[in-house]
Write a protein that holds these residues in place. Structure first.
Motif, PDB file in Angstrom:
ATOM      1  N   PRO A   7       0.821  -1.209   0.000  1.00 23.83           N
ATOM      2  CA  PRO A   7       0.000   0.000   0.000  1.00 23.83           C
ATOM      3  C   PRO A   7       0.861   1.269   0.000  1.00 23.83           C
ATOM      4  O   PRO A   7       0.435   2.310  -0.434  1.00 23.83           O
ATOM      5  CB  PRO A   7      -0.813  -0.114   1.286  1.00 23.83           C
ATOM      6  CG  PRO A   7      -0.851  -1.564   1.587  1.00 23.83           C
ATOM      7  CD  PRO A   7       0.462  -2.115   1.073  1.00 23.83           C
ATOM      8  N   ASP A   8       2.084   1.145   0.462  1.00 19.87           N
ATOM      9  CA  ASP A   8       2.994   2.280   0.501  1.00 19.87           C
ATOM     10  C   ASP A   8       3.361   2.757  -0.905  1.00 19.87           C
ATOM     11  O   ASP A   8       3.836   3.854  -1.081  1.00 19.87           O
ATOM     12  CB  ASP A   8       4.257   1.877   1.272  1.00 19.87           C
ATOM     13  CG  ASP A   8       4.915   3.077   1.930  1.00 19.87           C
ATOM     14  OD1 ASP A   8       6.146   3.085   1.991  1.00 19.87           O
ATOM     15  OD2 ASP A   8       4.203   3.990   2.374  1.00 19.87           O
ATOM     16  N   ASP A   9       3.151   1.904  -1.931  1.00 19.58           N
ATOM     17  CA  ASP A   9       3.473   2.254  -3.306  1.00 19.58           C
ATOM     18  C   ASP A   9       2.372   3.061  -3.976  1.00 19.58           C
ATOM     19  O   ASP A   9       2.500   3.464  -5.115  1.00 19.58           O
ATOM     20  CB  ASP A   9       3.710   0.993  -4.137  1.00 19.58           C
ATOM     21  CG  ASP A   9       4.933   0.220  -3.669  1.00 19.58           C
ATOM     22  OD1 ASP A   9       5.835   0.843  -3.079  1.00 19.58           O
ATOM     23  OD2 ASP A   9       4.970  -0.991  -3.881  1.00 19.58           O
ATOM     24  N   GLY A  41       6.266  14.426  -2.136  1.00 20.47           N
ATOM     25  CA  GLY A  41       4.854  14.785  -2.137  1.00 20.47           C
ATOM     26  C   GLY A  41       4.628  16.126  -2.803  1.00 20.47           C
ATOM     27  O   GLY A  41       5.481  17.016  -2.731  1.00 20.47           O
ATOM     28  N   ARG A  42       3.483  16.255  -3.468  1.00 20.65           N
ATOM     29  CA  ARG A  42       3.072  17.515  -4.088  1.00 20.65           C
ATOM     30  C   ARG A  42       1.605  17.756  -3.738  1.00 20.65           C
ATOM     31  O   ARG A  42       0.800  16.826  -3.754  1.00 20.65           O
ATOM     32  CB  ARG A  42       3.222  17.464  -5.606  1.00 20.65           C
ATOM     33  CG  ARG A  42       4.649  17.330  -6.055  1.00 20.65           C
ATOM     34  CD  ARG A  42       4.768  17.470  -7.568  1.00 20.65           C
ATOM     35  NE  ARG A  42       6.048  17.021  -8.053  1.00 20.65           N
ATOM     36  CZ  ARG A  42       7.205  17.664  -7.929  1.00 20.65           C
ATOM     37  NH1 ARG A  42       7.234  18.818  -7.311  1.00 20.65           N
ATOM     38  NH2 ARG A  42       8.314  17.176  -8.411  1.00 20.65           N
ATOM     39  N   LEU A  43       1.263  19.013  -3.460  1.00 23.88           N
ATOM     40  CA  LEU A  43      -0.119  19.350  -3.169  1.00 23.88           C
ATOM     41  C   LEU A  43      -0.964  19.258  -4.433  1.00 23.88           C
ATOM     42  O   LEU A  43      -0.514  19.621  -5.522  1.00 23.88           O
ATOM     43  CB  LEU A  43      -0.228  20.777  -2.618  1.00 23.88           C
ATOM     44  CG  LEU A  43       0.402  21.066  -1.265  1.00 23.88           C
ATOM     45  CD1 LEU A  43       0.085  22.493  -0.846  1.00 23.88           C
ATOM     46  CD2 LEU A  43      -0.058  20.090  -0.202  1.00 23.88           C
ATOM     47  N   VAL A  44      -2.193  18.789  -4.251  1.00 23.69           N
ATOM     48  CA  VAL A  44      -3.178  18.737  -5.339  1.00 23.69           C
ATOM     49  C   VAL A  44      -4.449  19.391  -4.820  1.00 23.69           C
ATOM     50  O   VAL A  44      -4.958  19.022  -3.762  1.00 23.69           O
ATOM     51  CB  VAL A  44      -3.474  17.283  -5.768  1.00 23.69           C
ATOM     52  CG1 VAL A  44      -4.517  17.259  -6.882  1.00 23.69           C
ATOM     53  CG2 VAL A  44      -2.205  16.579  -6.201  1.00 23.69           C
ATOM     54  N   PHE A  45      -4.938  20.376  -5.566  1.00 25.48           N
ATOM     55  CA  PHE A  45      -6.154  21.095  -5.223  1.00 25.48           C
ATOM     56  C   PHE A  45      -7.279  20.584  -6.127  1.00 25.48           C
ATOM     57  O   PHE A  45      -7.201  20.711  -7.342  1.00 25.48           O
ATOM     58  CB  PHE A  45      -5.959  22.598  -5.425  1.00 25.48           C
ATOM     59  CG  PHE A  45      -4.861  23.169  -4.596  1.00 25.48           C
ATOM     60  CD1 PHE A  45      -5.119  23.657  -3.325  1.00 25.48           C
ATOM     61  CD2 PHE A  45      -3.556  23.206  -5.077  1.00 25.48           C
ATOM     62  CE1 PHE A  45      -4.096  24.185  -2.551  1.00 25.48           C
ATOM     63  CE2 PHE A  45      -2.528  23.732  -4.309  1.00 25.48           C
ATOM     64  CZ  PHE A  45      -2.799  24.214  -3.038  1.00 25.48           C
ATOM     65  N   THR A  46      -8.329  20.005  -5.529  1.00 27.27           N
ATOM     66  CA  THR A  46      -9.438  19.439  -6.289  1.00 27.27           C
ATOM     67  C   THR A  46     -10.720  20.146  -5.874  1.00 27.27           C
ATOM     68  O   THR A  46     -11.045  20.194  -4.685  1.00 27.27           O
ATOM     69  CB  THR A  46      -9.568  17.931  -6.016  1.00 27.27           C
ATOM     70  OG1 THR A  46      -8.309  17.302  -6.205  1.00 27.27           O
ATOM     71  CG2 THR A  46     -10.589  17.299  -6.934  1.00 27.27           C
ATOM     72  N   ARG A  65      11.729  10.677   4.053  1.00 22.60           N
ATOM     73  CA  ARG A  65      12.184   9.280   4.086  1.00 22.60           C
ATOM     74  C   ARG A  65      11.020   8.302   4.108  1.00 22.60           C
ATOM     75  O   ARG A  65      11.204   7.111   3.895  1.00 22.60           O
ATOM     76  CB  ARG A  65      13.064   9.050   5.306  1.00 22.60           C
ATOM     77  CG  ARG A  65      14.393   9.799   5.218  1.00 22.60           C
ATOM     78  CD  ARG A  65      15.138   9.634   6.503  1.00 22.60           C
ATOM     79  NE  ARG A  65      14.360  10.337   7.531  1.00 22.60           N
ATOM     80  CZ  ARG A  65      14.867  11.086   8.490  1.00 22.60           C
ATOM     81  NH1 ARG A  65      16.162  11.207   8.597  1.00 22.60           N
ATOM     82  NH2 ARG A  65      14.093  11.704   9.349  1.00 22.60           N
ATOM     83  N   SER A  66       9.811   8.818   4.386  1.00 22.93           N
ATOM     84  CA  SER A  66       8.627   7.959   4.421  1.00 22.93           C
ATOM     85  C   SER A  66       7.420   8.788   4.004  1.00 22.93           C
ATOM     86  O   SER A  66       7.466  10.021   3.977  1.00 22.93           O
ATOM     87  CB  SER A  66       8.395   7.408   5.834  1.00 22.93           C
ATOM     88  OG  SER A  66       8.041   8.467   6.706  1.00 22.93           O
ATOM     89  N   ARG A  67       6.320   8.085   3.722  1.00 24.14           N
ATOM     90  CA  ARG A  67       5.072   8.787   3.395  1.00 24.14           C
ATOM     91  C   ARG A  67       4.632   9.639   4.581  1.00 24.14           C
ATOM     92  O   ARG A  67       4.162  10.757   4.412  1.00 24.14           O
ATOM     93  CB  ARG A  67       3.989   7.781   3.020  1.00 24.14           C
ATOM     94  CG  ARG A  67       4.269   7.046   1.709  1.00 24.14           C
ATOM     95  CD  ARG A  67       3.201   6.016   1.389  1.00 24.14           C
ATOM     96  NE  ARG A  67       1.875   6.576   1.219  1.00 24.14           N
ATOM     97  CZ  ARG A  67       1.439   7.167   0.104  1.00 24.14           C
ATOM     98  NH1 ARG A  67       2.224   7.256  -0.940  1.00 24.14           N
ATOM     99  NH2 ARG A  67       0.219   7.651   0.031  1.00 24.14           N
ATOM    100  N   ASP A  68       4.789   9.094   5.800  1.00 21.24           N
ATOM    101  CA  ASP A  68       4.391   9.837   6.997  1.00 21.24           C
ATOM    102  C   ASP A  68       5.182  11.129   7.146  1.00 21.24           C
ATOM    103  O   ASP A  68       4.631  12.165   7.513  1.00 21.24           O
ATOM    104  CB  ASP A  68       4.572   8.978   8.251  1.00 21.24           C
ATOM    105  CG  ASP A  68       3.537   7.866   8.351  1.00 21.24           C
ATOM    106  OD1 ASP A  68       2.474   7.967   7.691  1.00 21.24           O
ATOM    107  OD2 ASP A  68       3.787   6.894   9.085  1.00 21.24           O
ATOM    108  N   GLU A  69       6.474  11.063   6.867  1.00 17.96           N
ATOM    109  CA  GLU A  69       7.301  12.266   6.980  1.00 17.96           C
ATOM    110  C   GLU A  69       6.865  13.328   5.971  1.00 17.96           C
ATOM    111  O   GLU A  69       6.797  14.509   6.290  1.00 17.96           O
ATOM    112  CB  GLU A  69       8.783  11.929   6.779  1.00 17.96           C
ATOM    113  CG  GLU A  69       9.692  13.113   7.028  1.00 17.96           C
ATOM    114  CD  GLU A  69      11.176  12.766   6.956  1.00 17.96           C
ATOM    115  OE1 GLU A  69      11.969  13.714   6.905  1.00 17.96           O
ATOM    116  OE2 GLU A  69      11.525  11.571   6.945  1.00 17.96           O
TER     117      GLU A  69
END
Length: 160
Positions: A7-9, A41-46, A65-69
């Motif tokens: 799921p991390d992918d 990560g990049r912000l997405v405005f919907t 280093r992680s999705r959480d970070e």
């Protein structure tokens, strides 16, 4: 060792907050992907009232280093920061978003393909598992390339 997707992918955007601009409400999410070295990560405005809104991406990145970070970095943004990033994303909005999205997906799959091949050659993945992943990724690349003509030259000029 065989390669397994976790799921991390996922490249599905993770919800961050809601935001209002110009009388419209937007959901602000963070699209996170692994680039082979770190998570980005990049912000997405919907727009909330437009179900088919593909979203407007900000080019600013949150590396971690992680999705959480990555999510923790994005969560530090205040309302003023989000408004500024929205304005930047709006000013840099691409006219050919379908083609751009397809191009981004192709590049992600090429990077993934390369990482699988490198991992196989270094002995981190067994040949059979890597070959299956390479074949799957190759099919996905062909499907994307086959769809390019339908997006080429088509402006995304829908009113929203």
């Amino acid at each position: 060792m065989t390669l397994t997707r976790t799921p991390d992918d996922s490249t599905e955007p993770a919800y961050l907050t809601d935001f209002e601009a110009d009388g419209r409400r937007y959901t602000v999410s963070v699209r996170i992907f692994f680039d082979g070295i770190e998570y980005v990560g990049r912000l997405v405005f919907t727009e909330e009232d437009w179900a088919e809104d593909p979203g407007l991406s900000d080019r600013g990145a949150f590396p971690g280093r992680s999705r959480d970070e990555v999510m923790q970095l994005a969560a530090r943004l205040g309302p003023k920061d989000i408004a500024l990033r929205y304005r930047r994303a709006l000013s840099e909005k691409r006219k050919f978003t379908g083609l751009r999205h397809a191009t981004d997906e192709i590049l992600l799959k090429i990077r993934y393909l390369n990482q699988v091949a490198i991992s196989m050659r270094s002995g981190m993945l067994d040949t059979e598992g890597a070959a299956q992943e390479i074949a799957l990724t190759e099919r996905q690349l062909h499907e994307l390339v086959d769809k390019l003509p339908q997006w080429a030259g088509v402006e995304d000029n829908r009113e929203h």
